[in-house]
Design a protein around this motif. Structure first.
Motif, PDB file in Angstrom:
ATOM      1  N   GLU A  52      42.594  41.872  44.406  1.00  0.00           N
ATOM      2  CA  GLU A  52      41.861  42.356  43.240  1.00  0.00           C
ATOM      3  C   GLU A  52      40.367  42.494  43.530  1.00  0.00           C
ATOM      4  N   ARG A  80      41.920  35.622  44.750  1.00  0.00           N
ATOM      5  CA  ARG A  80      42.399  36.938  44.304  1.00  0.00           C
ATOM      6  C   ARG A  80      41.751  38.028  45.166  1.00  0.00           C
ATOM      7  N   GLU A 139      40.036  45.738  45.309  1.00  0.00           N
ATOM      8  CA  GLU A 139      40.229  46.797  44.317  1.00  0.00           C
ATOM      9  C   GLU A 139      39.005  46.944  43.420  1.00  0.00           C
TER      10      GLU A 139
END
Length: 314
Positions: A261, A258, A264
């Motif tokens: 993410e 991921r 982020e």
């Protein structure tokens, strides 16, 4: 405002990687020599001089990429950089998570090299050559790619393997199902659906035997709490407990990286600058596409190291 270090994954290898570090810094030479000894192979010779097809083999590329990352780390540390003092957290893409954990003190260098050799061999042997496949889907929303994978899974395993950000998702599974998914993605409006030249369907349920191999391998090594939080691939959140680190590394073999993410998470948690430690600059490019507020630097040459030290210690 704070700094994170990231560590590259497979695909960032290139013949010649690490040679200038070895020629310039005794600390880098020592890393390569220790990895060679741990593996019982002159891997550094393959890294410096090739041939490319030997370096690209999963069982070689994984420890080789880690070795370059840790060589850079040891040089930075020898010149006064303290990871715990200057860096808020670390993360690595797929095999790069092992590099991050080694850099943060969870694994010894020799254990990390041996773990990645086992990981590479186990991933390669989990599925007969030709039966698995991966494809990059460009320009389609994640929900649409998930729907495509669900539809294609009627004919075999198909799932999202990597969410790399910037509109790029990589799917993985059995070849017939992945080929169907790539076609369906194009029909749904993907800009591109590109079958990848890979040797196995990484980060898919088909890697189950490799996950069990890693569970066994990890049970035999000492794991310490990292000196800074490590952002785990399958969770996109910090991990520090040694048993949890092991469990998530096992899950990572069949689970999704991921990365979007993860980047982020950096941006949400006051990280403003990313240093990509090791070969290439893939993660630096991805970070820019995911969040333009982040500043990224690739650190893999003596000049890069000097620049990073001037900024981090200045």
């Amino acid at each position: 405002m704070s700094v994170a270090f990231t560590f590259p994954g497979q695909g960032s290898q290139a013949v010649g990687m690490g040679r200038d570090l070895a020629e310039t810094f005794p600390e880098a030479r020592a890393v390569f020599e220790e990895v060679d000894e741990a593996l019982g192979q002159k891997l550094s010779a393959v890294m410096f001089d090739g041939p490319e097809e030997t370096l690209t083999l999963t069982a070689n590329a994984q420890p080789a990429l880690m070795a370059v990352s840790i060589a850079v780390m040891r040089v930075l540390e020898a010149r006064g950089l303290s990871l715990a003092g200057k860096v808020a957290c670390v993360a690595g893409h797929s095999l790069g998570e092992y590099s991050a954990l080694c850099a943060a003190g969870s694994f010894s260098l020799a254990d990390t090299a041996r773990l990645l050799r086992i990981r590479g061999n186990a991933m390669q042997s989990a599925v007969p050559v030709g039966e698995g496949a991966m494809a990059a889907i460009i320009g389609l929303e994640q929900a649409d790619v998930e729907a495509v994978c669900d539809e294609a899974s009627k004919g075999g395993t198909c799932q999202i393997a990597n969410d790399n950000g910037g509109g790029q998702l990589v799917i993985s599974g059995s070849r017939p199902a992945v080929e169907v998914a790539a076609r369906l993605a194009t029909e749904k409006g993907a800009k591109r659906a590109l079958m990848l030249s890979v040797s196995a369907p990484f980060h898919s349920a088909l890697m189950g035997p490799a996950a069990e191999a890693m569970r066994d391998a990890l049970s035999g090594v000492a794991v310490k709490a990292p000196v800074v939080p490590v952002i785990a691939n399958v969770r996109a959140a910090p991990v520090g407990n040694p048993q949890e680190i092991v469990d998530l590394l096992v899950e990572q073999v069949t689970g999704q990286v991921r990365w979007r993410e993860t980047v982020e998470w950096f941006a949400r948690n006051d990280v403003t600058t990313l240093y990509e430690i090791g070969s290439g600059k893939v993660l630096t490019g991805l970070a820019r596409r995911i969040d333009k507020s982040l500043t990224g630097f690739a650190v893999n040459t003596p000049t890069d190291i000097d620049s990073a030290l001037a900024t981090l210690l200045g």
